[in-house]
Enzyme design. Structure first.
Site, mmCIF file in Angstrom:
data_model
loop_
_atom_site.group_PDB
_atom_site.id
_atom_site.type_symbol
_atom_site.label_atom_id
_atom_site.label_comp_id
_atom_site.label_asym_id
_atom_site.label_seq_id
_atom_site.Cartn_x
_atom_site.Cartn_y
_atom_site.Cartn_z
ATOM 1 N N LYS A 281 0.184 -2.119 7.862
ATOM 2 C CA LYS A 281 -0.275 -0.797 8.156
ATOM 3 C C LYS A 281 -1.617 -0.377 7.356
ATOM 4 O O LYS A 281 -2.571 0.556 7.493
ATOM 5 C CB LYS A 281 0.456 0.401 7.650
ATOM 6 C CG LYS A 281 2.000 0.125 8.399
ATOM 7 C CD LYS A 281 2.829 1.390 7.864
ATOM 8 C CE LYS A 281 4.310 1.256 8.218
ATOM 9 N NZ LYS A 281 5.122 1.904 7.811
ATOM 10 N N GLY A 282 -1.875 -1.436 6.191
ATOM 11 C CA GLY A 282 -2.773 -1.033 5.202
ATOM 12 C C GLY A 282 -4.202 -0.951 5.907
ATOM 13 O O GLY A 282 -5.100 -0.116 5.209
ATOM 14 N N GLU B 184 -8.677 -6.601 7.059
ATOM 15 C CA GLU B 184 -7.539 -6.619 5.987
ATOM 16 C C GLU B 184 -7.893 -5.384 4.911
ATOM 17 O O GLU B 184 -8.795 -5.183 4.777
ATOM 18 C CB GLU B 184 -7.330 -7.834 5.403
ATOM 19 C CG GLU B 184 -5.832 -8.615 5.750
ATOM 20 C CD GLU B 184 -4.829 -8.265 5.298
ATOM 21 O OE1 GLU B 184 -4.611 -6.742 5.290
ATOM 22 O OE2 GLU B 184 -3.794 -8.690 5.381
ATOM 23 N N ASP B 185 -6.849 -4.913 4.430
ATOM 24 C CA ASP B 185 -7.069 -3.932 3.313
ATOM 25 C C ASP B 185 -7.384 -4.581 2.022
ATOM 26 O O ASP B 185 -8.015 -4.086 1.297
ATOM 27 C CB ASP B 185 -5.884 -2.994 3.280
ATOM 28 C CG ASP B 185 -4.400 -3.746 2.988
ATOM 29 O OD1 ASP B 185 -4.331 -4.913 3.255
ATOM 30 O OD2 ASP B 185 -3.347 -2.995 3.049
ATOM 31 N N ASP C 111 -4.550 -10.606 -1.541
ATOM 32 C CA ASP C 111 -3.940 -10.902 -2.903
ATOM 33 C C ASP C 111 -3.836 -12.285 -2.931
ATOM 34 O O ASP C 111 -4.590 -13.099 -3.543
ATOM 35 C CB ASP C 111 -2.858 -9.874 -2.884
ATOM 36 C CG ASP C 111 -2.047 -9.932 -4.222
ATOM 37 O OD1 ASP C 111 -2.811 -10.075 -5.403
ATOM 38 O OD2 ASP C 111 -0.990 -9.499 -4.205
ATOM 39 N N LYS D 84 -8.603 -9.540 -4.349
ATOM 40 C CA LYS D 84 -8.067 -9.437 -5.778
ATOM 41 C C LYS D 84 -7.713 -11.021 -6.086
ATOM 42 O O LYS D 84 -6.665 -11.600 -5.895
ATOM 43 C CB LYS D 84 -6.528 -8.978 -5.892
ATOM 44 C CG LYS D 84 -6.207 -8.198 -7.094
ATOM 45 C CD LYS D 84 -4.812 -8.019 -7.096
ATOM 46 C CE LYS D 84 -4.279 -6.648 -6.590
ATOM 47 N NZ LYS D 84 -2.883 -6.350 -6.573
ATOM 48 N N PHE E 18 -2.273 -3.094 -9.506
ATOM 49 C CA PHE E 18 -1.966 -2.623 -8.166
ATOM 50 C C PHE E 18 -2.729 -1.402 -7.637
ATOM 51 O O PHE E 18 -2.612 -0.285 -8.530
ATOM 52 C CB PHE E 18 -0.257 -2.397 -8.222
ATOM 53 C CG PHE E 18 0.245 -2.497 -6.914
ATOM 54 C CD1 PHE E 18 0.735 -3.584 -6.255
ATOM 55 C CD2 PHE E 18 0.561 -1.301 -6.212
ATOM 56 C CE1 PHE E 18 1.246 -3.695 -5.124
ATOM 57 C CE2 PHE E 18 1.015 -1.454 -4.893
ATOM 58 C CZ PHE E 18 1.310 -2.643 -4.181
ATOM 59 N N ASP F 3 -0.714 1.285 0.092
ATOM 60 C CA ASP F 3 0.582 2.062 -0.364
ATOM 61 C C ASP F 3 1.278 1.458 -1.523
ATOM 62 O O ASP F 3 1.102 0.295 -1.702
ATOM 63 C CB ASP F 3 1.456 1.909 0.848
ATOM 64 C CG ASP F 3 2.387 0.838 1.136
ATOM 65 O OD1 ASP F 3 1.395 -0.388 1.350
ATOM 66 O OD2 ASP F 3 3.371 0.632 1.027
ATOM 67 N N ARG G 285 -0.689 6.233 1.020
ATOM 68 C CA ARG G 285 -1.864 5.832 2.003
ATOM 69 C C ARG G 285 -2.764 6.686 2.387
ATOM 70 O O ARG G 285 -3.957 6.479 2.771
ATOM 71 C CB ARG G 285 -1.021 5.270 3.264
ATOM 72 C CG ARG G 285 -0.491 3.942 3.224
ATOM 73 C CD ARG G 285 0.153 3.682 4.530
ATOM 74 N NE ARG G 285 1.356 2.806 4.366
ATOM 75 C CZ ARG G 285 1.308 1.310 4.353
ATOM 76 N NH1 ARG G 285 0.180 0.989 4.035
ATOM 77 N NH2 ARG G 285 2.367 0.487 4.502
HETATM 78 P P1 IMP Z 1 -1.154 -11.320 0.161
HETATM 79 O O1 IMP Z 1 -0.166 -11.995 1.172
HETATM 80 O O2 IMP Z 1 -0.373 -11.611 -1.562
HETATM 81 O O3 IMP Z 1 -2.438 -11.616 -0.011
HETATM 82 O O4 IMP Z 1 -0.762 -9.708 0.354
HETATM 83 C C1 IMP Z 1 -1.128 -9.240 1.234
HETATM 84 C C2 IMP Z 1 -0.645 -7.991 1.449
HETATM 85 O O5 IMP Z 1 0.232 -7.189 0.087
HETATM 86 C C3 IMP Z 1 -1.678 -6.841 1.739
HETATM 87 O O6 IMP Z 1 -2.207 -6.755 2.914
HETATM 88 C C4 IMP Z 1 -0.978 -5.513 0.981
HETATM 89 O O7 IMP Z 1 -0.395 -4.989 2.192
HETATM 90 C C5 IMP Z 1 -0.049 -6.119 -0.099
HETATM 91 N N1 IMP Z 1 -0.894 -5.866 -1.332
HETATM 92 C C6 IMP Z 1 -1.084 -6.849 -2.185
HETATM 93 N N2 IMP Z 1 -1.786 -6.369 -3.255
HETATM 94 C C7 IMP Z 1 -1.612 -4.879 -3.195
HETATM 95 C C8 IMP Z 1 -1.887 -3.887 -4.025
HETATM 96 O O8 IMP Z 1 -2.531 -3.937 -4.951
HETATM 97 N N3 IMP Z 1 -1.842 -2.570 -3.395
HETATM 98 C C9 IMP Z 1 -1.111 -2.489 -2.235
HETATM 99 N N4 IMP Z 1 -0.531 -3.536 -1.338
HETATM 100 C C10 IMP Z 1 -0.846 -4.650 -1.958
HETATM 101 MG MG MG Z 2 -2.285 -5.484 4.298
#
Ligand code: IMP
Ligand code: MG
Length: 175
Positions: A43-44, A99-100, A103, A131, A152, A159, A165
């Protein structure tokens, strides 16, 4: 309780608007004479997507995919699942994933592999925030709004356990 935790402003909505403009102009320039298909990761990305496309003067198309990588709260489950598929065929399309946050990179690399299998004409990534300190999988990022610290963050679509959000700015959620 997450509601009692302190929020510390990281990026205000003016800075977000400026970054959105910069990214949309880059995208507009790169996709001249094309009709890109923007796929937002729910949803981000919904708020970022809404602002971004209003600044892009191209005959673009829009779709969303819903993936889950975080079960709830702040701990990654390490698994990625497609919860809701796109409805637009991506074969031979110029696809831009929106993407939002990137990470660990696990979610986006899973999605990129799924999309690659469907043979798009091109495939790029636009993320509002990156990040890099937590990266586990290398992912190519073509358009990036902000590099954020290893904290975070919430707000502007992002969220923590489905909260925050709606905030117009991005905050660090402090312990
Ligand atoms: P990844 O697979 O670790 O890159 O994470 C991706 C998803 O984790 C993102 O699309 C977010 O939905 C969530 N996420 C990762 N870090 C954060 C944060 O700092 N705040 C909120 N959501 C996060
Ligand atoms: Mg996301």
């Amino acid at each position: 309780m997450i509601f009692q935790r302190k929020l510390k402003m990281l990026i205000n909505h003016d800075e977000i608007a400026e970054a959105v403009k910069r990214l949309s102009h880059e995208i507009e320039g790169d996709y001249q004479d094309k009709s890109p298909l923007l796929i937002g990761v729910l949803k981000g990305s919904f708020m970022f997507m809404a602002d971004l496309i209003r600044e892009i003067n191209l005959p673009l198309e829009l779709d969303f995919i819903r993936l889950a990588s975080y079960d709830a709260g702040m701990v990654s489950s390490g698994r990625v699942e497609i919860i809701h598929e796109t409805s637009t065929p991506v074969t031979d399309r110029h696809v831009l994933v929106v993407e939002d946050i990137v990470d660990t990179g696990v979610t986006i690399s899973f999605l990129l592999n799924c999309l690659k299998n469907q043979q798009p004409a091109s495939l790029k990534v636009c993320t509002l925030t990156d990040k890099p300190s937590r990266r586990m999988v290398t992912v190519p990022i073509d358009y990036c709004g902000f590099t954020v610290p290893n904290k975070f963050i919430v707000g502007y679509g992002l969220d923590c356990a489905q909260r925050f959000r709606n905030l117009p700015d991005i905050y660090i959620l402090e312990d």
